[in-house]
Write an enzyme that holds these catalytic residues in place. Structure first.
Site, PDB file in Angstrom:
ATOM      1  N   HIS A 117       0.757  -1.071   0.024  1.00 42.08           N
ATOM      2  CA  HIS A 117       0.140   0.042   0.208  1.00 42.08           C
ATOM      3  C   HIS A 117       0.780   1.153   0.022  1.00 42.08           C
ATOM      4  O   HIS A 117       0.645   2.154  -0.680  1.00 42.08           O
ATOM      5  CB  HIS A 117      -0.995  -0.098   1.125  1.00 42.08           C
ATOM      6  CG  HIS A 117      -2.139  -1.082   1.058  1.00 42.08           C
ATOM      7  ND1 HIS A 117      -2.159  -2.207   1.295  1.00 42.08           N
ATOM      8  CD2 HIS A 117      -3.323  -0.436   0.422  1.00 42.08           C
ATOM      9  CE1 HIS A 117      -3.208  -2.958   0.776  1.00 42.08           C
ATOM     10  NE2 HIS A 117      -3.913  -1.840   0.471  1.00 42.08           N
ATOM     11  N   TRP A 129      -5.067  -5.573  -9.044  1.00 44.13           N
ATOM     12  CA  TRP A 129      -4.526  -5.533  -7.749  1.00 44.13           C
ATOM     13  C   TRP A 129      -5.084  -6.456  -6.790  1.00 44.13           C
ATOM     14  O   TRP A 129      -4.272  -7.216  -5.928  1.00 44.13           O
ATOM     15  CB  TRP A 129      -5.128  -4.141  -7.096  1.00 44.13           C
ATOM     16  CG  TRP A 129      -4.803  -3.701  -5.855  1.00 44.13           C
ATOM     17  CD1 TRP A 129      -5.700  -3.826  -4.719  1.00 44.13           C
ATOM     18  CD2 TRP A 129      -3.700  -3.182  -5.348  1.00 44.13           C
ATOM     19  NE1 TRP A 129      -4.962  -3.362  -3.622  1.00 44.13           N
ATOM     20  CE2 TRP A 129      -3.681  -2.791  -3.918  1.00 44.13           C
ATOM     21  CE3 TRP A 129      -2.264  -2.794  -5.789  1.00 44.13           C
ATOM     22  CZ2 TRP A 129      -2.690  -2.566  -2.919  1.00 44.13           C
ATOM     23  CZ3 TRP A 129      -1.357  -2.335  -4.905  1.00 44.13           C
ATOM     24  CH2 TRP A 129      -1.612  -2.165  -3.877  1.00 44.13           C
ATOM     25  N   TRP A 130      -6.396  -6.990  -6.902  1.00 45.83           N
ATOM     26  CA  TRP A 130      -6.770  -8.027  -6.194  1.00 45.83           C
ATOM     27  C   TRP A 130      -5.916  -9.295  -6.380  1.00 45.83           C
ATOM     28  O   TRP A 130      -5.764 -10.011  -5.155  1.00 45.83           O
ATOM     29  CB  TRP A 130      -8.317  -8.419  -6.380  1.00 45.83           C
ATOM     30  CG  TRP A 130      -9.287  -7.227  -6.114  1.00 45.83           C
ATOM     31  CD1 TRP A 130      -9.117  -6.459  -5.089  1.00 45.83           C
ATOM     32  CD2 TRP A 130     -10.706  -7.386  -6.306  1.00 45.83           C
ATOM     33  NE1 TRP A 130     -10.299  -5.548  -4.914  1.00 45.83           N
ATOM     34  CE2 TRP A 130     -11.187  -6.317  -5.802  1.00 45.83           C
ATOM     35  CE3 TRP A 130     -11.378  -8.217  -7.468  1.00 45.83           C
ATOM     36  CZ2 TRP A 130     -12.536  -6.099  -5.911  1.00 45.83           C
ATOM     37  CZ3 TRP A 130     -12.890  -7.815  -7.372  1.00 45.83           C
ATOM     38  CH2 TRP A 130     -13.263  -6.815  -6.716  1.00 45.83           C
TER      39      TRP A 130
END
Length: 105
Positions: free
Chosen positions: A23, A77-78
């Site tokens: 992140h 992203w997942w």
């Protein structure tokens, strides 16, 4: 008027640092997509004892925000985050929406 949203998720205890690192290094195209879908003030907090994540964000429009999951970058992203946390079969995070019961402006 902005809509406040909150949810809880779960990150595996042995992946706290990697979750934060990913992140901290959020892909620019992921940030751009979120902003283009009206997302702002997005924060995620970790309860270290349990691995529970609390996510808070504001959106301009629920229908526009709902289309985030349909984007290629979100799907990518997942898949990138899937090894670190509890996910559904489509790699989306297992996420429970919270109901707002109090707000002080």
């Amino acid at each position: 008027m902005m809509i406040r949203k909150a949810s809880v998720m779960h990150v595996y205890k042995d992946h706290y640092e990697e979750y934060k690192k990913r992140h901290d290094e959020l892909w620019p195209e992921m940030e751009e997509m979120l902003k283009a879908h009206g997302v702002s003030d997005y924060s995620i907090f970790l309860l270290e004892d349990t691995g529970q994540l609390f996510a808070y964000l504001r959106v301009e429009d629920e229908a526009v925000y709902a289309r985030v999951s349909e984007t290629d970058i979100c799907q990518k992203w997942w898949a990138y985050m899937e090894p670190l946390m509890e996910t559904n079969k489509n790699n989306s995070p297992v996420s429970i929406d919270l109901t707002e019961v109090f707000y002080l402006a």
